[in-house]
Design a protein around this motif. Structure first.
Motif, PDB file in Angstrom:
ATOM      1  N   ALA A  78       0.955  -1.109  -0.027  1.00  0.00           N
ATOM      2  CA  ALA A  78      -0.085  -0.057  -0.043  1.00  0.00           C
ATOM      3  C   ALA A  78       0.864   1.301  -0.098  1.00  0.00           C
ATOM      4  O   ALA A  78       1.543   1.317   0.861  1.00  0.00           O
ATOM      5  N   TYR A  79       0.712   2.117  -1.133  1.00  0.00           N
ATOM      6  CA  TYR A  79       1.752   3.281  -1.209  1.00  0.00           C
ATOM      7  C   TYR A  79       0.896   4.424  -1.383  1.00  0.00           C
ATOM      8  O   TYR A  79      -0.225   4.582  -1.987  1.00  0.00           O
ATOM      9  N   LEU A  80       1.406   5.642  -0.857  1.00  0.00           N
ATOM     10  CA  LEU A  80       1.012   6.848  -1.251  1.00  0.00           C
ATOM     11  C   LEU A  80       1.873   7.411  -2.381  1.00  0.00           C
ATOM     12  O   LEU A  80       3.041   7.715  -2.059  1.00  0.00           O
ATOM     13  N   MET A  81       1.375   8.147  -3.646  1.00  0.00           N
ATOM     14  CA  MET A  81       2.402   8.329  -4.809  1.00  0.00           C
ATOM     15  C   MET A  81       1.863   9.717  -5.274  1.00  0.00           C
ATOM     16  O   MET A  81       0.778  10.065  -5.041  1.00  0.00           O
ATOM     17  N   ASN A  82       2.748  10.166  -5.969  1.00  0.00           N
ATOM     18  CA  ASN A  82       2.601  11.423  -6.884  1.00  0.00           C
ATOM     19  C   ASN A  82       1.406  10.875  -7.970  1.00  0.00           C
ATOM     20  O   ASN A  82       1.498   9.574  -8.446  1.00  0.00           O
ATOM     21  N   GLY A  83       0.558  11.681  -8.234  1.00  0.00           N
ATOM     22  CA  GLY A  83      -0.627  11.145  -9.239  1.00  0.00           C
ATOM     23  C   GLY A  83      -0.143  11.449 -10.597  1.00  0.00           C
ATOM     24  O   GLY A  83       1.111  11.799 -10.910  1.00  0.00           O
ATOM     25  N   LEU A  84      -0.967  10.690 -11.713  1.00  0.00           N
ATOM     26  CA  LEU A  84      -0.340  10.995 -13.164  1.00  0.00           C
ATOM     27  C   LEU A  84      -0.618  12.497 -13.648  1.00  0.00           C
ATOM     28  O   LEU A  84      -1.363  13.214 -12.823  1.00  0.00           O
ATOM     29  N   ASN A  85      -0.164  12.679 -14.601  1.00  0.00           N
ATOM     30  CA  ASN A  85      -0.340  14.172 -15.271  1.00  0.00           C
ATOM     31  C   ASN A  85      -1.331  14.063 -16.418  1.00  0.00           C
ATOM     32  O   ASN A  85      -0.933  13.378 -17.472  1.00  0.00           O
ATOM     33  N   ALA A  86      -2.446  14.442 -16.445  1.00  0.00           N
ATOM     34  CA  ALA A  86      -3.709  14.096 -17.415  1.00  0.00           C
ATOM     35  C   ALA A  86      -3.119  14.860 -18.759  1.00  0.00           C
ATOM     36  O   ALA A  86      -3.878  14.526 -19.686  1.00  0.00           O
ATOM     37  N   GLU A  87      -2.358  15.609 -18.901  1.00  0.00           N
ATOM     38  CA  GLU A  87      -1.644  16.089 -20.231  1.00  0.00           C
ATOM     39  C   GLU A  87      -1.227  14.996 -21.010  1.00  0.00           C
ATOM     40  O   GLU A  87      -0.920  15.111 -22.287  1.00  0.00           O
TER      41      GLU A  87
END
Length: 489
Positions: free
Chosen positions: A281-290
């Motif tokens: 279980a990780y907390l991560m930076n999100g994707l970039n919708a661009e």
């Protein structure tokens, strides 16, 4: 040229760092320190014995004039040094032997700390067997890696595609176990044989850090991991070493729906909750919708390169092995992907949810595997308008695979493997599009793959496959005959 120099100096600094760290760790080990102290004491005693032996020999020889003037009665005393030197020689030889044994043991211990041991490869915490080597060393450095190359031939409906050979990737794993509770693990990947410049036939390759993290091993059910992490979804994203998946190319569902290889910066926990029950279980930076497109979300990965982290995401995976060889599980990724960016004057959250369920069975020579995945993206209408591409609200994918090792049936004592396999895939990255936007054709695909893998050694594989794509009459895709080879160490 500048890029080459930067990469070259970076590799030199890494190697110098490894060389510098190894001896420090070796000197700090109490076993080596004790052996070294004992060796130093014995070496000092040896030097003293050699000094006494030289003095006795010199006394026995004496000056030539002194020997001529001595009376006959002095002969027996003169023989005493010779007797003493003769008795001292075996002691010196024995001391030499002991020092040699100690020196050999010191060097063995030092090597054990800084060089990887030859152990059977096995997967740990979902990673590939070679990527798991650092978990099997007692202390110090571990080195592993893998590589794969292929020849791809298009046999029908080529539509401009040309046959090609590709050194797809060569990978080095470097791990370092600082103590029983702290370790570092990293993967450096070289893709397409050449970086820094283009050839007449293709763009430049790439050098990438696939993952680089620190583990803090606290308790079997609860450990901490931080750094550039592999997102724990699907079969292939964490375990993508070529001898451990069938076919020359990875399943398309785990490339187009699950953007393998997918890694992001983050921190999280992992462990074994009960026998056969593992989680991450990780907390991560999100994707970039661009980076979203009508085909997939691969370009939305930020891969640790100054990744925007205005929006974060969470990912969870659970695997259960009720019987040896049988695993069932699932995983999920959820979080906004807007990254506070403007899309046609708006700042959409672009909440992204990806989940998958999977199961696999290994029983004697039989291998079965199945995976289904679903992807949804909020604010797809805003993104589609801004990106001038149809971003689907919903996408899905599924594949099933079967393989059987037939060689033991023909040669019961063989250590080789020969595995025919078949895989069926279906996926649609335009399953549901926003109102007012048209589906992009050719994104609803069925793929049939048939092939055979031959393993002359458990860590080496030769592969053949035929892939038949069916994407509708409006968007025909060429069939492929692919040959490949891979290895892991």
């Amino acid at each position: 040229m500048v890029k080459k120099r930067i990469i070259g100096w970076s590799m030199v600094m890494v190697l110098l760092g490894i060389a510098a760290v190894g001896p420090v760790a070796a000197d700090e080990d109490p076993r080596i320190r004790a052996y070294q102290e004992q060796l130093d004491r014995m070496q000092k005693e040896m030097d003293e014995m050699r000094g006494r032996l030289r003095a006795l020999e010199e006394e026995r020889r004496g000056p030539a004039s002194g020997r001529a003037a001595q009376p006959a009665a002095a002969v027996p005393p003169a023989a005493a040094p010779a007797v003493a030197s003769a008795s001292a020689a075996p002691a010196v030889a024995e001391q030499d032997r002991k020092i040699g044994v100690l020196a050999t043991e010191v060097e063995r211990l030092k090597s054990a700390l800084v060089l990887p041991a030859n152990k059977e490869l096995k997967s740990v915490y979902g990673l590939g067997p070679a990527a798991s080597k650092v978990y099997q060393v007692e202390r110090g450095l571990s080195i592993g890696g893998y590589g794969e190359f292929n020849f791809q031939k298009f046999v029908s409906d080529q539509r401009g595609k040309r046959d090609q050979f590709d050194l797809l990737r060569f990978v080095l794993y470097t791990g370092y176990k600082f103590s029983d509770r702290i370790l570092m693990n990293a993967e450096i990947e070289f893709e397409h044989a050449l970086i820094g410049e283009e050839t007449v036939s293709a763009d430049s390759g790439a050098v990438e850090v696939e993952f680089a993290y620190l583990d803090f091993m606290m308790w079997k059910p609860l450990n901490v991991r931080a750094g550039l992490l592999l997102v724990p979804v699907g079969f292939i994203n964490e375990m993508h070493e070529p001898p451990f998946f069938h076919g020359v190319f990875r399943p398309e569902v785990e490339r187009q729906l699950i953007p393998t290889t997918w890694r992001e910066g983050g921190i999280g926990i992992f462990g074994t909750l009960a026998p056969g029950l593992e989680y991450r279980a990780y907390l991560m930076n999100g994707l970039n919708a661009e980076g979203f497109s009508s085909s997939n979300i691969r370009e939305a990965r930020q891969v640790g390169n100054r990744a925007l982290a205005d929006d974060l995401a969470g990912t969870v995976r659970l695997d259960y092995t009720p019987l040896a060889g049988l695993t069932i599980g699932g995983s999920m990724w959820a979080g906004d992907s807007g990254q506070d960016g403007e899309f046609d004057g708006k700042k959409p959250g672009a909440f992204t949810l990806l989940w998958e369920t999977h199961a696999q069975l290994h029983y004697r020579g039989l291998e079965l595997r199945a995976l289904g995945t679903f992807l949804s993206i909020d604010d797809a209408d805003v993104l589609s308008s801004a990106l001038e591409d149809t971003i689907a609200e919903d996408s899905f994918g599924f594949y099933a695979e079967a393989a059987y090792d037939v060689l033991p049936l023909l040669l019961p004592d063989t250590t080789h493997g020969l595995m025919p396999f078949f895989r069926y895939e279906i996926f649609d990255t335009q399953d549901k599009v926003p109102q007012g936007f048209q589906r992009v054709p050719g994104k609803d695909v069925q793929l049939y793959t048939i092939g055979i893998d031959y393993k002359p050694h458990p860590q080496v594989v030769l592969k053949f496959e035929y892939r038949n794509f069916n994407a509708g009459r409006s968007s025909p895709r060429p069939d492929e005959v692919n040959l490949g080879a891979g290895f892991v160490f």
